[in-house]
Design a protein around this motif. Structure first.
Motif, PDB file in Angstrom:
ATOM      1  N   TRP A  64       0.972  -1.290  -0.082  1.00  0.00           N
ATOM      2  CA  TRP A  64      -0.061   0.317  -0.099  1.00  0.00           C
ATOM      3  C   TRP A  64       1.037   1.391   0.067  1.00  0.00           C
ATOM      4  CZ3 TRP A  64      -4.537  -0.049  -1.855  1.00  0.00           C
ATOM      5  CH2 TRP A  64      -5.223  -0.922  -1.665  1.00  0.00           C
ATOM      6  N   LEU A  65       2.018   1.230   0.488  1.00  0.00           N
ATOM      7  CA  LEU A  65       2.916   2.433   0.793  1.00  0.00           C
ATOM      8  C   LEU A  65       3.397   2.532  -0.611  1.00  0.00           C
ATOM      9  CD1 LEU A  65       5.021   4.222   2.200  1.00  0.00           C
ATOM     10  CD2 LEU A  65       6.643   2.411   2.088  1.00  0.00           C
ATOM     11  N   PHE A  66       3.718   1.731  -1.433  1.00  0.00           N
ATOM     12  CA  PHE A  66       4.236   2.084  -2.785  1.00  0.00           C
ATOM     13  C   PHE A  66       2.989   2.527  -3.733  1.00  0.00           C
ATOM     14  CE2 PHE A  66       7.414  -1.246  -1.262  1.00  0.00           C
ATOM     15  CZ  PHE A  66       8.441  -0.383  -1.482  1.00  0.00           C
ATOM     16  N   SER A  67       1.880   1.837  -3.569  1.00  0.00           N
ATOM     17  CA  SER A  67       0.707   2.204  -4.458  1.00  0.00           C
ATOM     18  C   SER A  67       0.043   3.576  -4.182  1.00  0.00           C
ATOM     19  CB  SER A  67      -0.403   1.085  -4.251  1.00  0.00           C
ATOM     20  OG  SER A  67      -0.942   1.164  -3.262  1.00  0.00           O
ATOM     21  N   HIS A  68       0.317   3.827  -2.832  1.00  0.00           N
ATOM     22  CA  HIS A  68      -0.126   5.362  -2.552  1.00  0.00           C
ATOM     23  C   HIS A  68       0.916   6.338  -3.147  1.00  0.00           C
ATOM     24  CE1 HIS A  68      -2.728   3.944   1.287  1.00  0.00           C
ATOM     25  NE2 HIS A  68      -3.104   3.683   0.254  1.00  0.00           N
ATOM     26  N   LEU A  69       2.058   5.948  -2.999  1.00  0.00           N
ATOM     27  CA  LEU A  69       3.002   7.076  -3.800  1.00  0.00           C
ATOM     28  C   LEU A  69       2.802   7.400  -5.362  1.00  0.00           C
ATOM     29  CD1 LEU A  69       6.348   5.910  -2.228  1.00  0.00           C
ATOM     30  CD2 LEU A  69       4.635   8.066  -1.801  1.00  0.00           C
ATOM     31  N   ILE A  70       2.367   5.926  -6.106  1.00  0.00           N
ATOM     32  CA  ILE A  70       2.216   6.168  -7.102  1.00  0.00           C
ATOM     33  C   ILE A  70       0.792   6.922  -7.685  1.00  0.00           C
ATOM     34  CG2 ILE A  70       1.548   4.751  -9.396  1.00  0.00           C
ATOM     35  CD1 ILE A  70       3.302   2.508  -8.206  1.00  0.00           C
ATOM     36  N   ILE A  71      -0.139   6.458  -6.808  1.00  0.00           N
ATOM     37  CA  ILE A  71      -1.540   7.189  -6.697  1.00  0.00           C
ATOM     38  C   ILE A  71      -1.067   8.825  -6.683  1.00  0.00           C
ATOM     39  CG2 ILE A  71      -3.681   7.787  -5.866  1.00  0.00           C
ATOM     40  CD1 ILE A  71      -3.664   4.572  -5.093  1.00  0.00           C
ATOM     41  N   ILE A 112       5.506  12.801   1.134  1.00  0.00           N
ATOM     42  CA  ILE A 112       6.470  13.201   2.178  1.00  0.00           C
ATOM     43  C   ILE A 112       6.373  12.281   3.473  1.00  0.00           C
ATOM     44  CG2 ILE A 112       7.348  14.834   3.823  1.00  0.00           C
ATOM     45  CD1 ILE A 112       6.479  17.006   1.920  1.00  0.00           C
ATOM     46  N   THR A 113       5.457  12.029   3.838  1.00  0.00           N
ATOM     47  CA  THR A 113       5.004  11.157   4.964  1.00  0.00           C
ATOM     48  C   THR A 113       5.893   9.772   5.098  1.00  0.00           C
ATOM     49  OG1 THR A 113       2.890  10.759   4.217  1.00  0.00           O
ATOM     50  CG2 THR A 113       2.761  12.337   5.711  1.00  0.00           C
ATOM     51  N   PRO A 114       5.999   9.029   4.278  1.00  0.00           N
ATOM     52  CA  PRO A 114       6.661   7.854   4.331  1.00  0.00           C
ATOM     53  C   PRO A 114       7.944   7.934   4.925  1.00  0.00           C
ATOM     54  CG  PRO A 114       5.278   7.777   2.346  1.00  0.00           C
ATOM     55  CD  PRO A 114       5.234   9.146   2.973  1.00  0.00           C
ATOM     56  N   PHE A 115       8.625   9.300   4.648  1.00  0.00           N
ATOM     57  CA  PHE A 115       9.863   9.489   4.965  1.00  0.00           C
ATOM     58  C   PHE A 115      10.208  10.549   6.039  1.00  0.00           C
ATOM     59  CE2 PHE A 115       9.325   9.375   0.252  1.00  0.00           C
ATOM     60  CZ  PHE A 115      10.234   8.117   0.257  1.00  0.00           C
ATOM     61  N   TRP A 116       9.041  11.338   6.260  1.00  0.00           N
ATOM     62  CA  TRP A 116       8.924  12.367   7.475  1.00  0.00           C
ATOM     63  C   TRP A 116       7.583  12.089   8.262  1.00  0.00           C
ATOM     64  CZ3 TRP A 116       8.640  18.025   7.465  1.00  0.00           C
ATOM     65  CH2 TRP A 116       8.905  18.509   8.839  1.00  0.00           C
ATOM     66  N   ASP A 117       7.215  11.088   8.948  1.00  0.00           N
ATOM     67  CA  ASP A 117       5.957  11.061   9.374  1.00  0.00           C
ATOM     68  C   ASP A 117       5.656  11.621  10.637  1.00  0.00           C
ATOM     69  OD1 ASP A 117       3.304  10.190   9.927  1.00  0.00           O
ATOM     70  OD2 ASP A 117       3.991   8.077  10.272  1.00  0.00           O
ATOM     71  N   ILE A 118       5.043  12.770  10.758  1.00  0.00           N
ATOM     72  CA  ILE A 118       4.739  13.442  12.018  1.00  0.00           C
ATOM     73  C   ILE A 118       3.446  13.884  12.056  1.00  0.00           C
ATOM     74  CG2 ILE A 118       7.318  14.451  12.430  1.00  0.00           C
ATOM     75  CD1 ILE A 118       6.047  17.248  11.359  1.00  0.00           C
ATOM     76  N   ALA A 119       2.837  13.676  13.120  1.00  0.00           N
ATOM     77  CA  ALA A 119       1.384  13.811  13.318  1.00  0.00           C
ATOM     78  C   ALA A 119       0.664  15.095  12.775  1.00  0.00           C
ATOM     79  CB  ALA A 119       1.016  13.926  14.838  1.00  0.00           C
ATOM     80  N   PRO A 120       1.111  15.983  12.852  1.00  0.00           N
ATOM     81  CA  PRO A 120       0.526  17.389  12.044  1.00  0.00           C
ATOM     82  C   PRO A 120       0.770  17.236  10.739  1.00  0.00           C
ATOM     83  CG  PRO A 120       2.273  17.873  13.843  1.00  0.00           C
ATOM     84  CD  PRO A 120       2.373  16.653  13.562  1.00  0.00           C
TER      85      PRO A 120
END
Length: 428
Positions: A248-255, A301-309
């Motif tokens: 799902w991580l890869f597919s979300h990036l492509i989407i 960005i979030t897969p590489f820098w995942d912060i709540a905000p």
């Protein structure tokens, strides 16, 4: 699309079918505002009960109502599909929706199995039934436009996400063990956001952007293949995740990349429009597409820098995108339908579209909507502002509700007092 040429009163559903879906969507929107005032910033914790309740109020109550209104209106117009007995079919899906959504929300709040079972029956049966009916009619078409193909794909996604939802509620009710609960939960919201909401909006945009605003056509590679590509990615991922948990991580990036490309292209098309008039609907589209780009950028960005905000901002911008496009369509559909139905019935006193909803009224709603988005974004960093966001949400959907009530009252008033043309041209 909304030209009267090619559209007759026999093809169009009764105006009450479309308006009542808009009405229930606006009422669920008002409930969303009330929930925001009660829940505060707890809605930003995606695993909280409060966030789940608000999310389903917006997606099931608000978005599904608006999107069914659009489908009942547009299937005859842009796809040539005439649904027999539209009033009955609309009732079969709308009443279970009106009762099923609050019961589902109560089930999330109480975690009582019986409420999950009742909500699943009401929502599952009604949504699947109307989706299969619409899909069956679409598949009978001898020739498809890019929009009708896209709507077909969106309905397939709606069926899949509903089946996934039934699996999740069956697990929560204790009816099944639910060993794939976590995987299917991701699949459920992925099909909901990218296969249903996005594909339906994209498919309709292929026709309305060009027709409403007189722009160049979309490139064929986009209009022919983008909806199908999104569906293929989603279906492939739900299979691949069994072997590759990070699929799902890869597919979300492509989407995210594909949707950014679509949004940039549509913004460019709006700069190329040949229709000089700039009204609120153009700005709703521009606003929605711009914040879709921001939402997709955060998703990259979030897969590489995942912060709540950042996650909270991504959800806010995606919701803002969806509602912006819904509002853009609403301010085109309601004035047109009021004029079209009265004019087709022969009333020469039928109000013009700008007399049903004045352009300045729509523009004021745009300002309110921008205020909603700004206060939501700021409340991620300054919690007390969430209550202003809740009040503005109430105002936004209350504003919409009043436009629906006014259009309906005006429609009935003209029917009651208006004078008709002599439709009997043969004098028989």
């Amino acid at each position: 699309m909304f030209s009267q040429q090619g559209l007759s009163l026999d093809q169009a559903p009764p105006i009450s079918v479309v308006l009542r879906f808009f009405l229930s969507g606006a009422l669920f929107g008002i409930f969303s505002g009330i929930f925001i005032l009660f829940f505060g910033i707890k809605i930003f914790d995606t695993n909280s009960t409060e966030a789940i309740i608000l999310t389903h109020t917006l997606t099931l109550g608000v978005m599904l109502s608006f999107m069914f209104a659009a489908l009942f209106q547009m299937l005859p117009v842009i796809a040539g599909v005439k649904l027999t007995a539209p009033t009955v079919k609309a009732s079969l899906v709308q009443f279970p929706l009106i009762f099923g959504v609050p019961i589902l929300l109560f089930a999330f709040y109480t975690h009582k199995s019986i409420f999950f079972v009742i909500a699943s029956l009401l929502l599952g049966v009604s949504i699947l039934s109307i989706a299969f009916i619409m899909l069956k009619n679409l598949l009978k078409l001898p020739n498809h436009s890019t929009s009708s193909k896209g709507i077909t794909i969106a309905l397939v996604s709606l069926i899949i996400l509903t089946i996934l939802a039934l699996y999740l509620t069956s697990t929560l009710s204790g009816f099944i063990q639910g060993s794939h609960y976590a995987q299917f939960k991701v699949a459920h919201y992925s099909f909901g956001l990218f296969g249903w909401v996005i594909v339906l909006i994209i498919s309709i945009s292929f026709q309305v952007i060009e027709m409403f605003y007189v722009t160049p056509s979309y490139p064929k590679v986009i209009s022919q293949y983008l909806p199908l590509t999104l569906l293929v990615i989603l279906i492939t991922t739900i299979i691949a995740v069994t072997f590759m948990p990070n699929s799902w991580l890869f597919s979300h990036l492509i989407i995210a990349l594909l949707l950014t490309l679509y949004a940039l292209l549509t913004l460019k098309r709006l700069t190329q429009k040949k229709r000089p008039l700039v009204d609120a609907t153009v700005w709703f589209w521009r606003l929605g597409l711009t914040i879709l780009i921001v939402s997709m950028s955060i998703m990259l960005i979030t897969p590489f820098w995942d912060i709540a905000p950042l996650r909270s901002l991504s959800y806010i911008f995606f919701s803002g995108f969806s509602l912006s496009i819904v509002f853009a369509m609403f301010y085109k559909i309601v004035p047109f339908l009021t004029w079209f139905h009265l004019n087709s019935q022969g009333y020469f006193t039928a109000p013009m579209m700008h007399e049903v909803i004045h352009p300045q009224t729509a523009m004021k709603h745009l300002y309110i909507h921008i205020g909603v988005l700004l206060t939501f974004v700021l409340s991620v960093f300054a919690a007390p502002l969430i209550y202003i966001a809740g009040i503005l949400t109430l105002l936004s959907f209350g504003w919409m509700l009043w436009q629906i009530v006014y259009a309906w009252k005006l429609y009935l008033y003209i029917q009651r007092t208006g004078k008709k043309f002599n439709m009997n041209i043969r004098g028989e």
